[in-house]
Design a protein around this motif. Structure first.
Motif, PDB file in Angstrom:
ATOM      1  N   ALA A 157      39.624  22.550  39.410  1.00 39.22           N
ATOM      2  CA  ALA A 157      39.479  23.762  38.904  1.00 39.22           C
ATOM      3  C   ALA A 157      39.993  24.436  37.838  1.00 39.22           C
ATOM      4  CB  ALA A 157      40.225  24.600  39.729  1.00 39.22           C
ATOM      5  N   VAL A 158      38.517  24.694  36.837  1.00 35.52           N
ATOM      6  CA  VAL A 158      38.970  25.347  36.161  1.00 35.52           C
ATOM      7  C   VAL A 158      38.745  27.001  35.791  1.00 35.52           C
ATOM      8  CG1 VAL A 158      37.704  23.313  34.808  1.00 35.52           C
ATOM      9  CG2 VAL A 158      36.598  25.167  35.809  1.00 35.52           C
ATOM     10  N   VAL A 159      39.055  27.223  34.581  1.00 32.63           N
ATOM     11  CA  VAL A 159      39.457  29.187  34.381  1.00 32.63           C
ATOM     12  C   VAL A 159      38.187  28.952  32.861  1.00 32.63           C
ATOM     13  CG1 VAL A 159      40.275  30.627  33.718  1.00 32.63           C
ATOM     14  CG2 VAL A 159      41.864  28.799  34.351  1.00 32.63           C
ATOM     15  N   ILE A 160      37.579  29.829  33.155  1.00 34.04           N
ATOM     16  CA  ILE A 160      36.275  30.063  31.958  1.00 34.04           C
ATOM     17  C   ILE A 160      36.505  31.301  31.474  1.00 34.04           C
ATOM     18  CG2 ILE A 160      34.489  28.515  33.620  1.00 34.04           C
ATOM     19  CD1 ILE A 160      33.755  31.571  34.624  1.00 34.04           C
ATOM     20  N   ASP A 161      35.817  31.600  29.903  1.00 37.10           N
ATOM     21  CA  ASP A 161      36.547  32.522  29.659  1.00 37.10           C
ATOM     22  C   ASP A 161      35.911  32.509  27.928  1.00 37.10           C
ATOM     23  OD1 ASP A 161      37.030  35.812  28.560  1.00 37.10           O
ATOM     24  OD2 ASP A 161      39.386  35.270  28.664  1.00 37.10           O
ATOM     25  N   ASP A 175      32.854  19.539  40.277  1.00 40.23           N
ATOM     26  CA  ASP A 175      32.593  20.036  41.724  1.00 40.23           C
ATOM     27  C   ASP A 175      33.430  21.043  41.690  1.00 40.23           C
ATOM     28  OD1 ASP A 175      33.887  18.167  42.484  1.00 40.23           O
ATOM     29  OD2 ASP A 175      32.422  17.910  43.994  1.00 40.23           O
ATOM     30  N   GLY A 176      34.226  21.388  41.103  1.00 37.60           N
ATOM     31  CA  GLY A 176      34.751  22.516  41.665  1.00 37.60           C
ATOM     32  C   GLY A 176      34.932  23.783  41.584  1.00 37.60           C
ATOM     33  N   ALA A 177      35.866  24.278  42.063  1.00 35.58           N
ATOM     34  CA  ALA A 177      36.001  26.344  41.701  1.00 35.58           C
ATOM     35  C   ALA A 177      36.058  26.966  39.832  1.00 35.58           C
ATOM     36  CB  ALA A 177      37.145  27.037  42.539  1.00 35.58           C
ATOM     37  N   ALA A 178      35.866  27.537  39.858  1.00 34.83           N
ATOM     38  CA  ALA A 178      35.784  28.454  37.857  1.00 34.83           C
ATOM     39  C   ALA A 178      36.672  29.137  38.221  1.00 34.83           C
ATOM     40  CB  ALA A 178      34.247  28.362  37.054  1.00 34.83           C
ATOM     41  N   LEU A 179      37.037  29.575  38.032  1.00 33.58           N
ATOM     42  CA  LEU A 179      37.904  30.880  37.900  1.00 33.58           C
ATOM     43  C   LEU A 179      38.096  31.663  36.769  1.00 33.58           C
ATOM     44  CD1 LEU A 179      41.631  29.453  38.979  1.00 33.58           C
ATOM     45  CD2 LEU A 179      39.334  29.846  40.532  1.00 33.58           C
ATOM     46  N   GLY A 180      36.771  32.867  36.609  1.00 32.20           N
ATOM     47  CA  GLY A 180      37.234  33.964  35.472  1.00 32.20           C
ATOM     48  C   GLY A 180      37.272  34.772  35.513  1.00 32.20           C
ATOM     49  N   LEU A 184      37.155  39.555  35.975  1.00 33.11           N
ATOM     50  CA  LEU A 184      35.647  40.614  36.686  1.00 33.11           C
ATOM     51  C   LEU A 184      34.359  40.358  35.726  1.00 33.11           C
ATOM     52  CD1 LEU A 184      37.910  43.068  37.869  1.00 33.11           C
ATOM     53  CD2 LEU A 184      37.709  41.171  38.817  1.00 33.11           C
ATOM     54  N   GLY A 185      34.601  40.006  34.578  1.00 31.04           N
ATOM     55  CA  GLY A 185      33.543  39.948  33.516  1.00 31.04           C
ATOM     56  C   GLY A 185      32.038  38.882  34.314  1.00 31.04           C
ATOM     57  N   TYR A 186      32.704  37.825  34.905  1.00 32.60           N
ATOM     58  CA  TYR A 186      31.599  37.090  35.869  1.00 32.60           C
ATOM     59  C   TYR A 186      31.901  37.140  37.013  1.00 32.60           C
ATOM     60  CZ  TYR A 186      33.372  34.423  31.515  1.00 32.60           C
ATOM     61  OH  TYR A 186      33.219  33.972  30.383  1.00 32.60           O
ATOM     62  N   ARG A 187      31.476  38.581  37.425  1.00 33.68           N
ATOM     63  CA  ARG A 187      31.113  39.134  38.929  1.00 33.68           C
ATOM     64  C   ARG A 187      29.606  39.180  38.780  1.00 33.68           C
ATOM     65  NH1 ARG A 187      34.330  44.432  39.773  1.00 33.68           N
ATOM     66  NH2 ARG A 187      33.186  44.606  37.255  1.00 33.68           N
ATOM     67  N   GLY A 188      28.610  38.751  39.787  1.00 32.24           N
ATOM     68  CA  GLY A 188      27.600  38.913  39.912  1.00 32.24           C
ATOM     69  C   GLY A 188      27.223  38.190  40.531  1.00 32.24           C
ATOM     70  N   GLU A 189      25.105  38.422  41.119  1.00 31.45           N
ATOM     71  CA  GLU A 189      24.983  37.388  42.216  1.00 31.45           C
ATOM     72  C   GLU A 189      24.049  36.416  41.413  1.00 31.45           C
ATOM     73  OE1 GLU A 189      22.078  38.986  44.760  1.00 31.45           O
ATOM     74  OE2 GLU A 189      24.380  40.573  45.711  1.00 31.45           O
ATOM     75  N   GLY A 213      26.869  23.037  41.450  1.00 33.26           N
ATOM     76  CA  GLY A 213      27.799  22.290  42.920  1.00 33.26           C
ATOM     77  C   GLY A 213      29.258  23.397  41.871  1.00 33.26           C
ATOM     78  N   ILE A 214      28.869  23.628  41.501  1.00 33.54           N
ATOM     79  CA  ILE A 214      30.441  24.798  41.084  1.00 33.54           C
ATOM     80  C   ILE A 214      30.549  25.983  41.663  1.00 33.54           C
ATOM     81  CG2 ILE A 214      31.357  25.696  38.399  1.00 33.54           C
ATOM     82  CD1 ILE A 214      30.236  23.922  37.200  1.00 33.54           C
ATOM     83  N   ASN A 215      31.806  26.416  42.631  1.00 34.65           N
ATOM     84  CA  ASN A 215      31.892  28.437  42.571  1.00 34.65           C
ATOM     85  C   ASN A 215      32.391  28.470  41.971  1.00 34.65           C
ATOM     86  OD1 ASN A 215      32.530  29.818  44.566  1.00 34.65           O
ATOM     87  ND2 ASN A 215      34.292  29.423  45.433  1.00 34.65           N
ATOM     88  N   VAL A 216      32.144  29.978  40.774  1.00 36.04           N
ATOM     89  CA  VAL A 216      32.167  30.557  40.409  1.00 36.04           C
ATOM     90  C   VAL A 216      32.792  32.096  41.067  1.00 36.04           C
ATOM     91  CG1 VAL A 216      31.331  31.964  38.489  1.00 36.04           C
ATOM     92  CG2 VAL A 216      30.197  30.450  39.105  1.00 36.04           C
ATOM     93  N   ALA A 217      34.197  32.134  40.521  1.00 40.36           N
ATOM     94  CA  ALA A 217      35.228  33.396  41.264  1.00 40.36           C
ATOM     95  C   ALA A 217      35.633  33.477  40.567  1.00 40.36           C
ATOM     96  CB  ALA A 217      36.022  32.765  42.005  1.00 40.36           C
ATOM     97  N   ALA A 218      35.368  35.522  40.535  1.00 43.69           N
ATOM     98  CA  ALA A 218      35.906  36.607  39.225  1.00 43.69           C
ATOM     99  C   ALA A 218      37.354  36.825  40.212  1.00 43.69           C
ATOM    100  CB  ALA A 218      35.257  37.653  39.420  1.00 43.69           C
ATOM    101  N   ILE A 219      38.338  36.948  38.965  1.00 48.14           N
ATOM    102  CA  ILE A 219      39.899  37.209  39.721  1.00 48.14           C
ATOM    103  C   ILE A 219      40.646  38.236  39.026  1.00 48.14           C
ATOM    104  CG2 ILE A 219      41.721  36.236  40.227  1.00 48.14           C
ATOM    105  CD1 ILE A 219      41.176  33.625  40.635  1.00 48.14           C
ATOM    106  N   ALA A 220      40.755  39.129  39.361  1.00 46.80           N
ATOM    107  CA  ALA A 220      41.444  40.773  38.496  1.00 46.80           C
ATOM    108  C   ALA A 220      42.515  40.313  37.369  1.00 46.80           C
ATOM    109  CB  ALA A 220      41.572  41.320  39.120  1.00 46.80           C
ATOM    110  N   ARG A 221      42.549  40.329  36.622  1.00 47.41           N
ATOM    111  CA  ARG A 221      43.790  39.551  35.129  1.00 47.41           C
ATOM    112  C   ARG A 221      44.793  40.852  35.061  1.00 47.41           C
ATOM    113  NH1 ARG A 221      41.089  35.455  31.794  1.00 47.41           N
ATOM    114  NH2 ARG A 221      39.804  33.907  33.373  1.00 47.41           N
ATOM    115  N   GLY A 222      44.338  41.989  35.271  1.00 48.32           N
ATOM    116  CA  GLY A 222      44.919  43.504  35.091  1.00 48.32           C
ATOM    117  C   GLY A 222      45.236  44.173  35.770  1.00 48.32           C
ATOM    118  N   ARG A 223      45.839  45.500  35.672  1.00 49.17           N
ATOM    119  CA  ARG A 223      46.625  46.499  36.414  1.00 49.17           C
ATOM    120  C   ARG A 223      46.517  48.017  35.200  1.00 49.17           C
ATOM    121  NH1 ARG A 223      50.607  44.677  40.120  1.00 49.17           N
ATOM    122  NH2 ARG A 223      48.892  42.920  41.012  1.00 49.17           N
ATOM    123  N   ASP A 224      45.742  48.497  35.610  1.00 47.93           N
ATOM    124  CA  ASP A 224      46.516  50.371  34.953  1.00 47.93           C
ATOM    125  C   ASP A 224      46.572  49.948  33.642  1.00 47.93           C
ATOM    126  OD1 ASP A 224      47.011  51.198  37.235  1.00 47.93           O
ATOM    127  OD2 ASP A 224      48.950  51.047  36.973  1.00 47.93           O
ATOM    128  N   GLY A 225      45.270  48.883  33.004  1.00 52.03           N
ATOM    129  CA  GLY A 225      45.174  48.671  31.286  1.00 52.03           C
ATOM    130  C   GLY A 225      46.035  47.360  31.074  1.00 52.03           C
TER     131      GLY A 225
END
Length: 287
Positions: A123-127, A192-197, A199-204, A214-226
């Motif tokens: 798995a990798v982290v994208i930003d 061919d694993g997961a790419a974690l980003g 919420l800016g990487y949401r979208g069909e 062959g890469i699963n792009v997953a958008a994960i929230a990294r913030g709460r209340d700013g």
């Protein structure tokens, strides 16, 4: 809560890039020798003999100083008594031959194995990071959210914060479009694993582009209340950008070539990894 990342043990000491600059030079020279041996670094004939020995070490150190200190090519040429044209030609030729990418990949695999992991991540982290740039820079745009006129550095890093793929885009390009070349580079390298980003990487559209590669792009929230909240290993990419901020050549971008900017980013991480590998402490055997 963030997932704990246990790196390999290194000898204690404060962060000082100049302390182990010889480690960077040694790694570059080893890779140059390997490239000459396998034929990927052909020797060219010319009116002047190629740099060897102490002169070659000085040239490699000068290229590192351009990246870390942000010096101009003409200035470092005056200090090291090597014509700046020679230094720049060496840097451009080694970039064209893929020296920095090849060396970074080798050091990344060695570091992961020293940490007890597989050479390649699952798995990798994208930003991305927006950086100010000069008007003569390769690509330029205005990031309306951050009020920065310049470029974006798009990366995909493993859980130790070391990049597997790097690309450059104008600052006004949306993250979902700027990350696609990074995903293509990952797919070309066999990932061919997961790419974690975030919420800016949401979208069909991005999800479909990732699935086609062959890469699963997953958008994960990294913030709460700013406020920033670490989630899993997603926080490591922010640390990687913090490492890059220590290298002055990457604070304000002046490179006219996208390939040269990517090369300086790779040089920064090569410097970090070569220092770590030199300070690596062998694990004591269990009783």
């Amino acid at each position: 809560m963030g997932t704990a990342v246990r790196p390999a043990k290194t000898s204690p000491g404060p962060w000082d890039a100049f302390a182990d600059v010889d480690a960077f030079v040694d790694e570059v020279l080893v890779e140059l020798a390997a490239m000459a041996k396998d034929g990927s670094r052909p020797m060219r004939s010319g009116p002047k003999p190629p740099l060897v020995g102490a002169a070659l070490r000085k040239a490699v150190m000068a290229i590192w100083c351009v990246c870390f200190c942000g010096m101009q090519w003409r200035a470092i040429g005056q200090l090291c008594e090597i014509p700046f044209g020679t230094l720049y030609t060496l840097f451009a030729r080694w970039t064209r031959l893929g020296l920095w990418r090849r060396l970074l990949d080798r050091l990344r695999r060695c570091w992961r194995q020293a940490c007890g992991d597989a050479p390649e991540p699952s798995a990798v982290v994208i930003d991305s990071r927006s950086c100010r740039s000069a008007p003569s820079c390769c690509e330029r745009g205005l990031d309306g959210g951050k009020k920065i006129r310049g470029v974006k550095i798009d990366v995909a890093v493993d859980k130790y914060g070391i990049p597997l793929a790097i690309d450059i885009s104008p600052a006004n390009r949306h993250d979902t479009k700027g990350i696609v070349p990074v995903l293509r580079t990952l797919a070309a390298g066999g990932f061919d694993g997961a790419a974690l980003g975030d919420l800016g990487y949401r979208g069909e559209r991005l999800a479909e582009a990732g699935q086609a590669l062959g890469i699963n792009v997953a958008a994960i929230a990294r913030g709460r209340d700013g406020r920033f909240v670490p989630a899993g290993i997603c926080w490591v990419v922010e640390r990687s950008f913090a490492w890059l901020s220590r290298y002055r050549r990457l604070n304000i971008i002046f490179e006219r070539s996208k390939e040269h900017l990517i090369a300086f980013i790779a040089i920064a991480f090569i410097s970090i990894l070569s220092r770590r590998m030199r300070r690596l402490v062998a694990e004591e055997p269990c009783a």
